[in-house]
Design an enzyme around this catalytic site. Structure first.
Site, PDB file in Angstrom:
ATOM      1  N   ASP A 149      -6.470   0.260  -3.960  1.00  0.00           N
ATOM      2  CA  ASP A 149      -6.735   1.492  -4.704  1.00  0.00           C
ATOM      3  C   ASP A 149      -6.401   1.272  -6.176  1.00  0.00           C
ATOM      4  O   ASP A 149      -5.294   0.832  -6.502  1.00  0.00           O
ATOM      5  CB  ASP A 149      -5.891   2.626  -4.112  1.00  0.00           C
ATOM      6  CG  ASP A 149      -5.926   3.893  -4.952  1.00  0.00           C
ATOM      7  OD1 ASP A 149      -6.941   4.111  -5.636  1.00  0.00           O
ATOM      8  OD2 ASP A 149      -4.940   4.657  -4.902  1.00  0.00           O
ATOM      9  N   ASP A 174      -5.417   7.584  -5.890  1.00  0.00           N
ATOM     10  CA  ASP A 174      -5.698   8.673  -4.949  1.00  0.00           C
ATOM     11  C   ASP A 174      -5.386   8.294  -3.501  1.00  0.00           C
ATOM     12  O   ASP A 174      -5.603   9.092  -2.588  1.00  0.00           O
ATOM     13  CB  ASP A 174      -7.153   9.135  -5.068  1.00  0.00           C
ATOM     14  CG  ASP A 174      -8.163   8.058  -4.672  1.00  0.00           C
ATOM     15  OD1 ASP A 174      -7.755   6.918  -4.347  1.00  0.00           O
ATOM     16  OD2 ASP A 174      -9.379   8.352  -4.695  1.00  0.00           O
ATOM     17  N   ASP A 214     -11.025   1.325  -3.337  1.00  0.00           N
ATOM     18  CA  ASP A 214     -12.272   1.499  -4.075  1.00  0.00           C
ATOM     19  C   ASP A 214     -12.859   0.143  -4.443  1.00  0.00           C
ATOM     20  O   ASP A 214     -12.250  -0.911  -4.222  1.00  0.00           O
ATOM     21  CB  ASP A 214     -12.046   2.350  -5.322  1.00  0.00           C
ATOM     22  CG  ASP A 214     -10.827   1.921  -6.130  1.00  0.00           C
ATOM     23  OD1 ASP A 214     -10.796   0.754  -6.551  1.00  0.00           O
ATOM     24  OD2 ASP A 214      -9.907   2.744  -6.311  1.00  0.00           O
ATOM     25  N   ASP A 261     -25.137  -2.813  11.725  1.00  0.00           N
ATOM     26  CA  ASP A 261     -24.355  -2.031  12.678  1.00  0.00           C
ATOM     27  C   ASP A 261     -25.217  -1.651  13.878  1.00  0.00           C
ATOM     28  O   ASP A 261     -26.379  -1.268  13.732  1.00  0.00           O
ATOM     29  CB  ASP A 261     -23.846  -0.766  11.968  1.00  0.00           C
ATOM     30  CG  ASP A 261     -22.906   0.048  12.808  1.00  0.00           C
ATOM     31  OD1 ASP A 261     -21.811  -0.444  13.112  1.00  0.00           O
ATOM     32  OD2 ASP A 261     -23.261   1.199  13.150  1.00  0.00           O
ATOM     33  N   GLU A 303     -24.617  -6.762  14.982  1.00  0.00           N
ATOM     34  CA  GLU A 303     -23.598  -6.382  15.964  1.00  0.00           C
ATOM     35  C   GLU A 303     -24.304  -5.964  17.252  1.00  0.00           C
ATOM     36  O   GLU A 303     -25.094  -5.020  17.260  1.00  0.00           O
ATOM     37  CB  GLU A 303     -22.761  -5.217  15.439  1.00  0.00           C
ATOM     38  CG  GLU A 303     -21.751  -4.693  16.451  1.00  0.00           C
ATOM     39  CD  GLU A 303     -21.217  -3.313  16.100  1.00  0.00           C
ATOM     40  OE1 GLU A 303     -20.026  -3.069  16.358  1.00  0.00           O
ATOM     41  OE2 GLU A 303     -21.979  -2.472  15.567  1.00  0.00           O
TER      42      GLU A 303
END
Length: 549
Positions: A29, A33, A37, A208, A277
């Protein structure tokens, strides 16, 4: 000059590659927050490069309501503000390429968020231009769902919509409606999103749930899963999804032609790759073979075969030999951990004092297998699964099945960088989105940098050993007969032959070296000493023997 350099790019870079998975919200981060990111990824890329990996794989960072932590996409061509901007992504990719790292991104194209503009339009009527972009069906005469299909996240795989007065299909959350890939316009739209990132320079895609794109057009019910009389094979969790034989809600034959379209698109760019996957229960390896054989579909796939609790010689040999028998010219990507399963050190250890030993042996084994490999952030530190309280959970799957199953948050806790810093250096903020366990912080990157025999040091040395031997990148693999407590095989390429014998038990084992192997020259692997006495390889508990033939 640039064009000449481009010509030297290896189109087969993915074959035998080591890929490092980054879970963006838990990596670093930079805003305070408590959420990771993209700029944080850029900041920490030197650590990833120092491991000796070839590529990074980023879990989803697209615009999303985050009902399923980004696997519910509402805009495929943008970055969610919680992660940054497209400019941040471009800077991250430029830095990755400068460090010699390829960039693979997740493509979640079997379903979208229910807040995607496509679905909002689709559900508005039965006659709008996108009315057939999702899987809609009328109820049965008694008002119940069209089929008996189930959601992996619990409950029926259908949800009633009062506007259209129809059910829509969802393999996962109710807020993740399935796209209708039988509609050519849907296929075109999804390929356009892939093209967007190809044009931006990404090197590949992790796909995915790649076998979930199509459903049975006849909407036939799934039959029950048949187990033997003792229930062998039945999952021990409480999800009834495993009680069905999923013949009709996924893995449909029409998927093959779409994968060919996808491959054709990637082949129109230079040196791009896909890794799919495949979750298909006992049929997974056959599906993997179908999707990777022929050089016209996916470059490689991985299954869940090594993402369970089994860590013994007979099981691993059975999986590997099944792959060898079913996959002709296809390719496999192996992993012991990822963002969806309990960390492998926790799954494999039998006692806490084994933590480092199992972590080191696992990466040594993974590096010796034939195929590409995926590493999951934090495994290079030997991290175990985090123990979380119910009130800390963010994973909808874990919340749904608590307390029988604790979900996936235990493997998604923040990466630990500095042992003595607040939140182990993950954030300068006051709180993290998931807790940072104290036993993780003590194993932070900076703590292990100061330890010459650390798990981190072992990962670097082991991956360097793998890269130094062509036989381990894409060489042949031949198993040797042993008792079932040992895993023995030879990796070979262009005259180089390396023998590996793994003892995954908690007892010392002997392996009598076959005389047909000829001269055997022991090779000390990073962290392990290879010993021979009178033609017998001597192995301690959780040990490996290596030799050059």
């Amino acid at each position: 000059m640039a064009s000449e350099m481009a010509k030297t790019v290896d189109a087969n870079w993915w074959r035998g590659a080591v890929i490092y998975q980054i879970y963006p919200r838990s990596f670093q981060d930079t805003t305070g927050d408590g959420l990771g990111d993209i700029r944080g990824i850029t900041e920490r890329l030197p650590h990833v490069a120092s491991l000796g990996v070839d590529a990074i794989w980023l879990s989803p960072f697209f615009t999303s309501p985050m009902a399923d932590m980004g696997y519910d996409v509402s805009d495929y061509c943008n970055v969610d503000p919680m992660f940054g901007t497209l400019a941040d992504f471009d800077e991250m990719m430029e830095e990755a390429h400068r460090l010699g790292l390829k960039v693979i991104i997740d493509q979640v194209i079997s379903h979208t968020s229910d807040r995607h503009p496509w679905f909002i339009e689709s559900r508005s009527s039965r006659t709008n231009p996108k009315a057939d972009w999702y899987v809609w069906a009328d109820p049965k005469p008694d008002g119940t769902a069209p089929t008996n299909w189930l959601s992996i996240f619990g409950g029926p795989g259908w949800e009633w919509d009062g506007v259209r007065k129809q059910y829509y299909m969802h393999n996962f959350l109710i807020s993740q409606p399935d796209l209708n890939f039988h509609n050519p316009e849907v296929q075109d739209a999804m390929l356009d999103t892939v093209r967007f990132w190809l044009d931006r320079g990404v090197d590949g895609f992790r796909l995915d749930t790649v076998n979930y794109y199509f459903h049975d057009k006849q909407l036939r019910n799934n039959p029950p899963m048949v187990y033997d009389t003792e229930g062998a094979g039945m999952e021990t969790d409480t999800n009834p999804y495993s009680m069905q034989n999923h013949l009709y809600d996924k893995t449909q034959p029409e998927n093959i032609e779409f994968l060919k379209r996808l491959r054709s698109l990637l082949d129109s760019y230079e040196a791009r790759a896909t890794v799919g996957e495949v979750g298909d229960g006992p049929r997974s390896l056959n599906t993997l073979a179908l999707y990777t054989t022929g050089n016209d579909k996916l470059h490689m796939c991985y299954t869940f075969d090594f993402l369970g609790p089994a860590f013994d010689a007979s099981y691993i040999r059975n999986v590997m030999t099944t792959v060898a028998d079913t996959v002709s010219n296809g390719w496999v990507c192996w992993a012991f951990s990822n963002h969806d399963v309990i960390r492998h050190v926790t799954r494999f250890i039998e006692a806490p004092e084994e933590q480092d030993r199992v972590a080191k042996l696992s990466i040594t084994l993974l590096s010796a297998l034939r195929g590409s490999i995926c590493l999951y952030q934090g495994e290079e530190l030997g991290l175990t699964e985090a123990e979380l309280e119910f009130e800390d959970l963010r994973d909808p799957y874990g919340i749904r099945f608590w307390p029988a199953f604790k979900g996936r948050d235990g493997c998604r806790t923040p990466m630990v960088w500095e042992a003595q810093a607040p939140h182990a250096g993950f954030t300068t903020g006051s709180k993290t989105w998931l807790p940072v366990p104290a036993n993780h912080a003590s194993r932070a990157v900076d703590a292990q940098e100061a330890m010459p025999d650390s798990v981190l040091d072992h990962y670097r040395a082991t991956l360097a050993f793998r890269k130094a031997h062509a036989a381990l990148i894409d060489g042949d693999m031949t198993f040797l007969d042993t008792n079932q407590d040992l895993l023995a095989f030879v990796r070979e390429k262009r005259g180089e032959k390396l023998l590996f014998v793994f003892n995954l038990t908690r007892q010392p084992q002997d392996f009598t070296l076959p005389t047909r192997l000829g001269d055997v020259l022991p090779v000390d692997l990073p962290g392990f000493t290879s010993r021979i006495e009178a033609g017998v390889a001597k192995l301690d508990a959780l040990d490996v023997f290596c030799a050059r033939l």
